[in-house]
Write a protein that holds these residues in place. Structure first.
Motif, mmCIF file in Angstrom:
data_model
loop_
_atom_site.group_PDB
_atom_site.id
_atom_site.type_symbol
_atom_site.label_atom_id
_atom_site.label_comp_id
_atom_site.label_asym_id
_atom_site.label_seq_id
_atom_site.Cartn_x
_atom_site.Cartn_y
_atom_site.Cartn_z
ATOM 1 N N ASP A 1 42.056 66.453 44.137
ATOM 2 C CA ASP A 1 41.658 65.156 43.731
ATOM 3 C C ASP A 1 42.595 64.469 42.891
ATOM 4 O OD1 ASP A 1 39.560 65.742 45.329
ATOM 5 O OD2 ASP A 1 37.985 66.098 43.581
ATOM 6 N N HIS A 2 43.391 65.167 42.174
ATOM 7 C CA HIS A 2 44.393 64.523 41.139
ATOM 8 C C HIS A 2 45.723 64.250 41.694
ATOM 9 C CE1 HIS A 2 41.526 65.226 38.058
ATOM 10 N NE2 HIS A 2 41.364 66.390 38.092
ATOM 11 N N TYR A 3 45.771 64.520 42.909
ATOM 12 C CA TYR A 3 47.110 64.057 43.664
ATOM 13 C C TYR A 3 47.025 62.444 43.887
ATOM 14 C CZ TYR A 3 50.804 64.316 47.194
ATOM 15 O OH TYR A 3 52.021 63.856 47.750
ATOM 16 N N GLU A 4 45.917 61.958 44.085
ATOM 17 C CA GLU A 4 45.917 60.632 44.257
ATOM 18 C C GLU A 4 45.532 59.938 42.666
ATOM 19 O OE1 GLU A 4 47.061 58.594 46.331
ATOM 20 O OE2 GLU A 4 47.357 60.158 47.958
ATOM 21 N N ASN A 5 44.517 60.378 42.117
ATOM 22 C CA ASN A 5 43.898 60.103 40.869
ATOM 23 C C ASN A 5 44.471 60.756 39.725
ATOM 24 O OD1 ASN A 5 42.277 58.083 42.363
ATOM 25 N ND2 ASN A 5 40.700 59.727 42.791
ATOM 26 N N LYS A 6 45.465 60.506 39.255
ATOM 27 C CA LYS A 6 46.381 61.420 38.438
ATOM 28 C C LYS A 6 45.387 61.859 37.420
ATOM 29 C CE LYS A 6 50.002 60.916 41.002
ATOM 30 N NZ LYS A 6 50.395 62.018 42.028
ATOM 31 N N LEU A 7 45.884 63.180 36.720
ATOM 32 C CA LEU A 7 45.293 63.543 35.616
ATOM 33 C C LEU A 7 46.030 62.774 34.463
ATOM 34 C CD1 LEU A 7 45.482 67.856 35.652
ATOM 35 C CD2 LEU A 7 43.568 66.207 34.885
ATOM 36 N N THR A 8 45.000 62.615 33.408
ATOM 37 C CA THR A 8 45.581 61.785 32.140
ATOM 38 C C THR A 8 45.577 62.668 30.800
ATOM 39 O OG1 THR A 8 43.440 61.047 31.403
ATOM 40 C CG2 THR A 8 44.644 59.684 33.387
ATOM 41 N N LEU A 9 46.340 62.132 30.119
ATOM 42 C CA LEU A 9 46.459 62.936 28.730
ATOM 43 C C LEU A 9 45.200 62.853 28.041
ATOM 44 C CD1 LEU A 9 48.185 64.352 26.697
ATOM 45 C CD2 LEU A 9 48.753 62.414 25.758
ATOM 46 N N SER A 10 44.379 61.851 27.999
ATOM 47 C CA SER A 10 43.052 61.804 27.234
ATOM 48 C C SER A 10 42.195 62.744 28.013
ATOM 49 C CB SER A 10 42.539 60.237 27.282
ATOM 50 O OG SER A 10 42.340 59.817 28.649
ATOM 51 N N THR A 11 42.228 62.870 29.350
ATOM 52 C CA THR A 11 41.387 63.783 29.927
ATOM 53 C C THR A 11 41.555 65.306 29.596
ATOM 54 O OG1 THR A 11 41.123 62.251 31.874
ATOM 55 C CG2 THR A 11 40.521 64.637 32.223
ATOM 56 N N VAL A 12 43.037 65.533 29.594
ATOM 57 C CA VAL A 12 43.327 66.792 28.908
ATOM 58 C C VAL A 12 42.940 67.278 27.593
ATOM 59 C CG1 VAL A 12 45.460 68.296 28.520
ATOM 60 C CG2 VAL A 12 45.030 66.932 30.672
ATOM 61 N N LEU A 13 43.067 66.190 26.707
ATOM 62 C CA LEU A 13 42.677 66.332 25.260
ATOM 63 C C LEU A 13 41.154 66.370 24.985
ATOM 64 C CD1 LEU A 13 45.460 64.187 23.444
ATOM 65 C CD2 LEU A 13 45.509 66.355 24.141
ATOM 66 N N GLU A 14 40.365 65.918 25.982
ATOM 67 C CA GLU A 14 38.774 65.990 25.713
ATOM 68 C C GLU A 14 38.526 67.295 25.257
ATOM 69 O OE1 GLU A 14 36.432 65.011 28.861
ATOM 70 O OE2 GLU A 14 36.823 62.852 28.832
ATOM 71 N N ILE A 15 37.493 67.537 24.056
ATOM 72 C CA ILE A 15 37.030 68.599 23.656
ATOM 73 C C ILE A 15 36.085 69.047 24.652
ATOM 74 C CG2 ILE A 15 35.761 69.601 21.926
ATOM 75 C CD1 ILE A 15 38.207 68.890 20.918
ATOM 76 N N ASN A 16 36.085 70.304 25.326
ATOM 77 C CA ASN A 16 35.057 70.702 26.238
ATOM 78 C C ASN A 16 34.822 72.092 26.112
ATOM 79 O OD1 ASN A 16 37.136 72.116 27.438
ATOM 80 N ND2 ASN A 16 37.888 70.427 28.906
ATOM 81 N N ALA A 17 34.012 72.641 27.065
ATOM 82 C CA ALA A 17 33.553 73.946 26.998
ATOM 83 C C ALA A 17 34.869 75.065 26.950
ATOM 84 C CB ALA A 17 32.581 74.394 27.864
ATOM 85 N N ASP A 18 35.910 74.572 27.546
ATOM 86 C CA ASP A 18 36.892 75.627 27.531
ATOM 87 C C ASP A 18 37.617 75.533 26.321
ATOM 88 O OD1 ASP A 18 36.076 76.576 29.892
ATOM 89 O OD2 ASP A 18 37.117 74.805 31.313
ATOM 90 N N THR A 19 37.640 74.439 25.619
ATOM 91 C CA THR A 19 38.624 74.263 24.541
ATOM 92 C C THR A 19 38.727 75.354 23.437
ATOM 93 O OG1 THR A 19 38.045 71.957 24.583
ATOM 94 C CG2 THR A 19 38.920 72.757 22.293
#
Length: 1308
Positions: A475-493
């Motif tokens: 899905d991110h090939y067109e809708n690129k991953l963003t830095l803010s998404t990667v930095l989000e605090i989530n269950a895997d953090t």
């Protein structure tokens, strides 16, 4: 035509009359301009205005009476004019001036297209009328709507565009550019390239009821999704329309002996069609006595015998297949349909005439064979990169008949693969990824008879899309991953669950990389590592199966896929952290699907490196610069054919000191390094060797860039050619000396070519080597032979060769200057995005005018200077009244208030500067453009500061170390550094002061209304992940109205009920507080070798919705502070007070406070703890008891925690003593120990963190122990936040900030 729009008001000597309204441009031509303006505010009736205009020192003037417009003629084309206007009284008095600047630049005209083809067209235009003799160029941009434009500049009035997509709409714009850089508005047109029609439409075969037609694929559509529309008809009926993606089709259900016309056209995904191509054919007539034959029936007919018109008769029909009894039937009609026949069977049919009396004529006979039914509903069930499953339904009537199916499949330009099966499905294997196949299936009897073919087409998944699908990145090939998404605090953090699926690998890699963990490239699924043996099973059976490729991925493929699926800002952050870890980073990024290559200039743009030449060793000086601007030679390493040695492993040894080996490049012997590359061949990585100035450590005494091409240069000639044009030397590793000579002979290269061969190979021949270097014109001194199995001597030879290149090569090209070669080679440049270039232009407009920082700040950022510092002091004095003396309190405060108001009025005599107008314009752009603008501003200002401050910093460092008693000199130097410092925070401070000054104006004031948008722009910056200044470090104050407005807008922008948690860090200067936060959260607080953080900065991190309930918040606010006890502030009289204020504020705001301490400085640690204790006691007063963690930096001993147990107890005793002393000073006798004022457990709240670097910088990677220790601290912080009792939203945080700061100011 262009208008700078830099209208501003200039103060005259006698400001009595109100000025006219803003100047508006009604019409601008090459040599004239029509201006209008509104009536001066408060004046009624006709007025007189003085208008002046000038260019290059020439000035003209006129007076205008009773009207509000003016046409000025006789201007020079292509020049910039300044227009000034003032209201003029009858007595000669004059108002303030209002001004505007305009340029008479007119765009080209008459855009015309000719030579329009499928993949090219030529655009012509004319110079603007009247500008034929003005020196000018043209800026051309073309793009497919929704994509990044390609740009060019030309002196001609025409431009040919080639290598375009067929049948595609392009927007082309042309603007005039003058020699002074002034540019007109662009004029645009749209052009649609021709869509090629199918070629050579051919009728391959014709039957009674079917026909096969085919055609050649139109040229230029290899990488364009398309299909074909086929229409066929016979006279008098409507056409049948069908589609196919294959260049052939079989038309069925036709009428015998009928002429059909067939048309075919190409159709794109957007519905656009090419012109039609046409052919005709005539179906075969049915044989006499036989009309049609189907699989289980046949229609036969005959002519009525002559002479029987008046005689009663009928016909007897008999039909049989061999070995069976005949079937008899009768009919009175001369036609009959025989049914219930067996498919694919020969029948003999006899017919005779029968009279009523039973008399029969002789028999007439014929034979027919029923049709063998073809498979039905041929379906593609699943498609992989190399596999495809197809199935069909068994044809009717074959239940009792032995048969099988023949399957044929092929891709364009290859021979078909043929196979058989008795099943109704088959899996086709050994297919090529990303390739279209045509598949045909037919039924086959035991006698070899075949049914007609049924066909379909399928396209295998590309290797890239397959890998993206497996890793969850599709899905991110067109809708690129963003830095803010990667930095989000989530269950895997903070999760340490083992990785079990491929989808978890990208997140795990990014999680480790963002924390600069050296083990990031080693992430893999646990299920692939160990095979489980059960009792009774042969554990060696596992060796027979290759389970390696199901759930693993080569680290290079993972990195390549992430770069292809990330936006420019995440790419930049990934490169930054990879560089910190001393990983090689992408220089040329391949896309194996589109076969496009991208030069990663923007991604590399933020890397700043420091190094020391041997000549700088004595002075301890160093060089600090951005690597893309570094004028250092590049040497490249490539391979030709298959080789036995690991090129990347050799490069790692080449760049590594024997005592400090590091895997810069991924190689075969690393974790998953032996997994075959799927998408990363063609990748060019780059790394840098930088000396430290110590000859005992340095391998090379000067810096060098090292590039490494993955894959065989035969497959990646474009990358090889680029390296040959940009490198000082290219080292070609090869084992096959006989082949590939043409590739090297034909190569045009600026680089010096070296041949690296292995004499250990059995195929090695000295005479063959001599022949090769002669044929390829390679200097025999440039041949390096690996003679032994041991690599040490071979590596030394390579190091010596590279060292000679570094010392002697004149060919040096910065990465930034590689762009022209890249574009000429058909390589994309990531910075060519429109929003990136547009943002850069806006940032350059501001920073290119900065010659002297102090003058720039005085003129363009005047509000934050001395006036703001005096305001801050007055504000505190009004609260504390330390200089009250004998004055009455109310009178003193009133007097101070009046002074404040006077200073605010003085502030507002400065109108918004050109730089701030441009800055606000940049902030007002779209999301991506705004982020690019802020990043370009940071980059440009950082580059300027690096140039301007280096000498001052050296002097400051020398004074502090060698003459600490010269406090006045140090104080003066600190002021100079402060005055010369210029960063993004200064522009944001100016925004704040513009807003605060406007707040002192009446509510209905136009100027005040104009400033109301500013807090919203800053709030959006916070949401975008940029840090915002909370405490002005230079004025030691919070602009409360500004911060309140920003946080209020932030509250409105997010869910109004959004909750926040606050994490802050405190500690002495230079202990790595910003680095700690950046590593922990992946944020971007400023870190450099210059001045440390001043004041306090806040930054927002979003909490993912899956974790909101557990953390009970929507955002985590991280606050970074300046160092307490900083040397520069220590020279000031109020430094201790300043530190107390800062500590009280940030501890008061925080839910969790990190006290950062350098173990090597025990005295300063106690001073800082004393400040901290006072702050915690004050928080106790207001009922706040934050959690505290003590972080001890630069402790590498793994047993530090156990060994320092006694130290921690001693520290707690000291903290208790400090608490008692502070409590007496604060008059809080009930507080007797440290844990009365904060949550602190010496064992669980003490953290020992190793030094940041593993080895000697600049070649040292980040210490893996540092990253892991910070990660453990992060996990503990998350648990603290979960337990936190506060439930504050943005408005509560705002009120608490205001209340705290008021308390701080009141504290005497």
């Amino acid at each position: 035509m262009s208008c700078d729009g830099d209208q501003h008001t200039m103060q005259s000597s006698d400001d009595v009359l109100p000025p006219p309204g803003d100047i508006q441009v009604l019409l601008l031509t090459l040599d004239s301009v029509s201006l209008s303006w509104s009536s001066p505010q408060g004046l009624i009736g006709p007025q007189t205005f003085r208008v002046t205009w000038g260019c290059d020192g020439e000035t003209s003037s006129t007076r205008v009476k009773d009207v509000y417009h003016l046409k000025i003629s006789s201007l020079r084309p292509g020049e910039k004019y300044q227009f000034n206007m003032a209201t003029e009284g009858e007595d000669g008095r004059q108002s303030r001036w209002v001004s505007a600047s305009l340029s008479t630049v007119v765009p080209p005209r008459v855009l015309k297209i000719d030579h329009l083809e499928e993949t090219s067209f030529t655009l012509h235009w004319s110079k603007a009328e009247g500008m034929e003799k003005v020196p000018q160029r043209f800026f051309i941009s073309n793009c497919i709507p929704g994509t990044d434009p390609l740009t060019a500049v030309t002196d001609d009035c025409h431009k040919t565009f080639s290598n375009l997509h067929p049948g595609t709409k392009y927007t082309v714009s042309v603007a005039t550019v003058l020699s002074n850089g002034e540019q007109s508005e662009p004029v645009s047109t749209t052009i649609c390239t021709l869509l090629p029609a199918p070629d050579q439409l051919t009728v391959d075969s014709v039957d009674t009821t079917s026909a096969a037609v085919s055609w050649n694929q139109p040229p230029g559509l290899d990488h364009t999704q398309h299909h074909y529309q086929i229409s066929y008809r016979c006279p008098g009926i409507k056409p049948h329309i069908t589609t196919t993606s294959s260049p052939r089709i079989t038309l069925c259900d036709l009428k015998p002996a009928t002429e059909y016309s067939v048309t075919v056209c190409t159709v794109l995904e957007n519905g656009k069609q090419s012109q039609l191509v046409l052919t005709t054919f005539t179906t075969v007539p049915t044989a006499p006595g036989q009309l049609t034959v189907d699989t289980t029936s046949a229609a036969v007919s005959w002519n009525q015998p002559p002479g029987l018109d008046q005689t009663q008769h009928h016909y007897q029909i008999s039909y049989r297949c061999p070995g069976t009894e005949p079937h008899y039937t009768t009919t009175s009609s001369p036609i009959i349909t025989l049914s219930d026949l067996k498919p694919a069977t020969e029948y003999s049919v006899t017919v005779c005439t029968v009279l009523e009396n039973g008399k029969k004529s002789r028999l007439v006979s014929t034979t027919l064979t029923t049709i063998l039914p073809a498979p039905d509903q041929l379906t593609v069930d699943s498609v992989d990169t190399t596999l495809a499953a197809v199935s069909w339904i068994q044809p009717p009537g074959l239940d009792q008949t032995q048969h099988h199916y023949q399957i044929s499949y092929r891709c364009l330009g290859t021979e078909p693969h043929i196979t058989t099966t008795s099943s109704h499905s088959i899996t086709l294997s050994d297919l090529q990824g990303g390739t279209q196949y045509s598949v045909t299936v037919c039924t086959v009897l035991e006698n070899g008879k075949q049914s007609r073919l049924v066909s379909t087409t399928l396209t295998t998944r590309s290797y890239l899309m397959e890998l993206l699908s497996k890793t969850g990145l599709e899905d991110h090939y067109e809708n690129k991953l963003t830095l803010s998404t990667v930095l989000e605090i989530n269950a895997d953090t903070t999760s340490d669950e083992p990785l079990t699926t491929m989808q978890s690998l990208p997140g795990a890699f990014l999680k480790k990389l963002i924390m600069a963990n050296l083990n990031a490239r080693s992430v893999k699924c646990m299920s692939t590592d160990a095979e489980v043996s059960f009792p009774g099973t042969d554990r060696f059976e596992n060796l027979k199966s290759d389970s390696a490729n199901s759930n693993v991925i080569n680290p290079l493929d993972l990195i390549t896929s992430l770069f292809l699926c990330s936006d420019g800002f995440l790419q930049q952050e990934m490169v930054q952290k990879m560089s910190m870890c001393q990983f090689a980073v992408p220089l040329l990024l391949p896309n194996c699907d589109t076969e496009q290559i991208t030069l990663m200039l923007w991604a590399l743009r933020d890397i700043v490196k420091k190094f020391r030449l041997s000549s700088q060793t004595d002075t301890k000086a160093f060089v600090e610069e951005r690597v893309v601007l570094s004028d250092i030679p590049m040497v490249s390493f490539v391979r030709l054919g298959e080789i036995r040695v690991s090129k990347s492993q050799i490069l790692n040894k080449l760049l590594s000191n024997p005592q400090q080996y590091h895997d810069t490049f991924v190689h075969h012997d690393m974790e998953c390094g032996d997994i075959p590359h799927r998408i990363s061949d063609g990748l060019v990585e780059i790394s840098w060797y930088l000396p430290c100035g110590n000859r005992n450590i340095d391998i090379f005494t000067k810096p060098v860039a090292v590039a490494n091409l993955r894959g065989d240069i035969r497959s990646f000639e474009k990358q090889f050619s680029f390296l040959c044009q940009t490198s000082a030397a290219v080292y070609i590793f090869t084992d096959d000396l006989k082949a590939y000579l043409n590739l090297l002979k034909s190569k045009n290269t600026k680089a010096e070519l070296f041949l690296v061969v292995n004499s250990q190979r059995k195929s090695f021949r000295v005479d063959t080597l001599k022949q090769m270097i002669t044929n390829c014109s390679i200097n025999d001194q440039n041949v390096i032979v690996k003679k032994k199995k041991n690599d040490a001597e071979f590596v030394k030879t390579l190091q010596s060769s590279v060292g000679d290149i570094i010392e002697n090569s004149p060919d040096r090209l910065t990465v930034e200057n590689m762009t022209d070669i890249a574009r000429h080679s058909g390589i994309l440049v990531d910075e060519d995005r429109h929003d990136c270039q547009s943002a850069r232009k806006m940032a350059d407009e501001i920073t290119s005018n900065i010659r002297e920082t102090v003058k720039f700040k005085d003129k363009q950022l005047p509000l934050q200077g001395q006036i703001w510092k005096e305001l801050s002091q007055l504000e505190k004095e009004r609260c504390r009244l330390r200089k009250q003396g004998d004055q009455d309190i109310e009178h003193c405060r009133s007097s101070l208030k009046e002074k404040e108001e006077e200073l605010r009025k003085k502030q507002y005599t400065f109108y918004m500067s050109d730089a701030m107008k441009s800055f606000i314009l940049g902030l007002s752009g779209s999301g991506a453009e705004r982020s690019y603008f802020l990043k370009w501003m940071q980059i440009n200002l950082d580059n300027l500061s690096r140039q301007n401050l280096s000498a001052l910093r050296d002097q400051y460092k020398d004074l502090c170390q060698n003459s600490p008693e010269k406090k006045d000199d140090i104080k003066d130097l600190d002021k100079q550094i402060s005055d010369c410092s210029l960063g993004l925070e200064h522009f944001l401070r100016e925004l704040g002061q513009l807003y605060e000054a406007a707040c002192s104006l009446p509510e209905d004031s136009p100027q005040r209304k104009q400033m109301e948008q500013l807090p919203g722009l800053c709030a959006q910056m916070l949401l975008d992940g940029f840090p915002i200044e909370l405490v002005d470090g230079d004025a030691s104050n919070i602009p409360l109205k500004w911060i309140s407005a920003v946080l209020t807008r932030l509250h409105n922008l997010v869910d109004s009920n959004s909750k926040i948690r606050v994490v802050t860090v405190l500690g002495d200067q230079g202990t790595g507080k910003s680095t700690l936060l950046n590593t922990m959260f992946g944020v971007q607080f400023a870190v450099s070798s210059g001045r440390c953080t001043r004041g306090a900065f806040m930054l927002l991190i979003k909490v993912n919705k899956e974790l909101k309930e557990e953390l009970k918040c929507d955002f985590i606010m991280v606050i970074d502070t300046e160092g307490l006890k900083s040397p520069e502030l220590a020279q000031l009289d109020d430094s201790y007070e300043h530190d107390n204020e800062l500590a009280t504020l940030v501890i008061g705001l925080s839910d969790v406070t990190i006290i950062n301490i350098a173990m090597e400085n025990n005295t300063e640690m106690k001073d800082i703890l004393q400040i901290v204790v006072h702050a915690f006691i004050r928080m106790k007063e207001v009922g706040k008891k934050p959690v505290c963690h003590f972080v001890y930096q630069n402790v590498s001993d793994m047993s530090a925690h156990d060994n320092n147990m006694r130290e921690r107890k001693k520290l707690l005793e000291q903290l208790n003593e400090m608490t008692q002393v502070a409590a007496r000073m604060e008059k809080k006798e009930n507080i007797t120990k440290f844990t009365d004022v904060m949550e602190y457990d010496p064992d669980t709240s003490s953290w020992y963190i190793p030094g940041l670097w593993h080895g000697t910088p600049p070649m040292a990677p980040v210490n893996a122990g540092y990253s892991e220790a910070v990660y453990d601290l992060k996990k503990s912080l998350m648990q603290d936040l979960i337990k936190c009792q506060s439930n504050d939203d943005m408005t509560h945080f705002l009120k608490w900030t205001e209340s705290l700061w008021e308390s701080v100011k009141l504290d005497k």
